[in-house]
Design a protein around this motif. Structure first.
Motif, short mmCIF file in Angstrom:
data_model
loop_
_atom_site.label_atom_id
_atom_site.label_comp_id
_atom_site.label_asym_id
_atom_site.label_seq_id
_atom_site.Cartn_x
_atom_site.Cartn_y
_atom_site.Cartn_z
N UNK A 100 12.28 19.36 13.18
CA UNK A 100 12.47 19.76 14.56
C UNK A 100 14.09 20.04 14.66
N UNK A 101 14.19 21.18 15.35
CA UNK A 101 15.69 21.65 15.72
C UNK A 101 15.69 21.10 16.99
N UNK A 102 16.91 20.50 17.45
CA UNK A 102 16.80 19.87 18.58
C UNK A 102 18.22 19.84 19.11
N UNK A 103 18.63 20.29 20.59
CA UNK A 103 19.63 20.59 21.18
C UNK A 103 19.82 19.50 22.40
N UNK A 104 20.93 18.81 22.29
CA UNK A 104 20.93 17.74 23.46
C UNK A 104 22.36 18.12 24.26
N UNK A 105 21.92 18.70 25.40
CA UNK A 105 23.10 18.91 26.48
C UNK A 105 23.63 17.42 27.07
N UNK A 106 24.68 17.51 26.93
CA UNK A 106 25.54 16.31 27.45
C UNK A 106 25.38 15.29 26.55
N UNK A 107 25.85 15.42 25.16
CA UNK A 107 25.52 14.56 24.24
C UNK A 107 26.75 13.36 24.20
N UNK A 108 27.95 13.87 25.12
CA UNK A 108 29.14 12.83 25.13
C UNK A 108 28.63 11.82 26.23
N UNK A 109 27.72 12.00 27.12
CA UNK A 109 27.46 11.13 28.13
C UNK A 109 26.71 9.95 27.63
N UNK A 110 26.42 8.93 28.53
CA UNK A 110 26.00 7.77 28.00
C UNK A 110 24.30 7.88 27.26
N UNK A 111 23.59 8.58 28.24
CA UNK A 111 22.08 8.75 27.81
C UNK A 111 22.20 9.53 26.62
#
Length: 204
Positions: free
Chosen positions: A1-12
Motif C-alpha cells: 500500500x502506498x500511503x500519504x499522511x497529510x500532517x505527519x508532523x502533528x501529534x496524530x
C-alpha cells in the motif's frame, strides 16, 4: 500500500507514521516543514491547499490529520482533497472531530450540542467538513475521536469501533490515546471495515 499522511508532523500524524513504518507500509509524509520530521521518509513539502491531483495520484490511500485553530478551514480542506481525488480510486481517510458524534442511540443530540455556545460554531464547521465527504463520490472515511483524545495515553493495542454514536468503556469513560488511535487508523487502512461511512474509536 502506498500511503500519504497529510500532517505527519502533528501529534496524530506522527503517531500514525510510526505505526505505518513499523508495519512496513510505503509511506510519504505531506508536511509544510520537512525539517520537523523525526524519521527519514519520502516527503512532499507543501501547504495542503497547494496540493494537486498529480501530487496525490501515486497513492492508494491518503490520510488527512490536518488541524487548525481556524475552524472554517476544515470544510475547505475536505473540499480541496475531494477536488484533487475525484475520479480516482484513492481512498481518503480524514481524522475529524468527536463533536460530530451523537450522544446515544436515540440520535437526537450530538456532542457539539452540549458544548458552550461559544464552541458550537466550531462543531458546525466540522459537520460541514464531514458532509463534504458524504456528498462526494470518493471512497471516504471520516474518523471521529471519542470525548477524551489523549496525547500521552498508553498504547494498549485494544479498542472498539463504531460509527456515529459516542463510544465509552464499561466505566462510562469515552477515551483513547493518540497511540491507539494510530493503531486503529492503520488497521482500517489495511483491513477496511468502514468505507464510505463514519467511524469512531474508543477504548473498551
Amino acid at each position: 500500500m502506498k500511503l500519504a499522511i497529510i500532517g505527519a508532523t502533528g501529534k496524530t500524524g506522527r503517531a500514525v507514521l510510526d505505526v505505518a513504518l513499523a508495519r512496513h507500509l510505503d509511506v510519504t509524509a505531506i508536511v509544510r516543514h520537512a525539517d520537523r520530521l523525526t524519521v527519514t521518509v519520502p516527503t512532499i513539502e507543501k501547504d495542503l491547499f497547494a496540493l494537486t491531483a498529480m501530487d496525490l495520484a501515486p497513492f492508494d490511500a491518503v490520510l488527512c490529520t490536518f488541524a487548525s485553530g481556524k475552524k472554517s478551514d476544515y470544510p475547505r480542506v475536505n473540499q480541496h482533497l475531494v477536488d484533487c481525488l475525484t475520479g480516482t480510486p484513492t481512498r481518503l481517510l480524514v481524522v475529524g472531530s468527536g463533536a460530530t458524534l451523537f450522544l446515544d442511540e436515540q440520535r437526537t443530540k450530538t456532542v457539539g450540542d452540549t458544548l458552550p455556545l461559544i464552541m458550537r460554531h466550531s462543531s458546525r464547521e466540522h459537520l460541514k467538513a464531514r458532509q463534504v465527504l458524504q456528498t462526494s463520490g470518493l471512497n471516504w472515511t471520516y474518523v471521529a475521536p471519542p470525548m477524551n483524545y489523549l496525547p500521552t495515553g498508553p498504547a494498549t493495542g485494544t479498542y472498539q469501533t463504531g460509527h456515529d454514536v459516542l463510544l465509552a468503556d464499561h466505566n462510562g469513560d469515552s477515551s483513547i490515546s493518540y497511540a491507539d488511535m494510530a493503531v486503529a487508523l492503520v488497521d482500517e487502512l489495511q483491513h477496511p471495515q468502514n468505507e464510505r461511512q463514519l467511524m469512531t474509536v474508543a477504548w473498551r
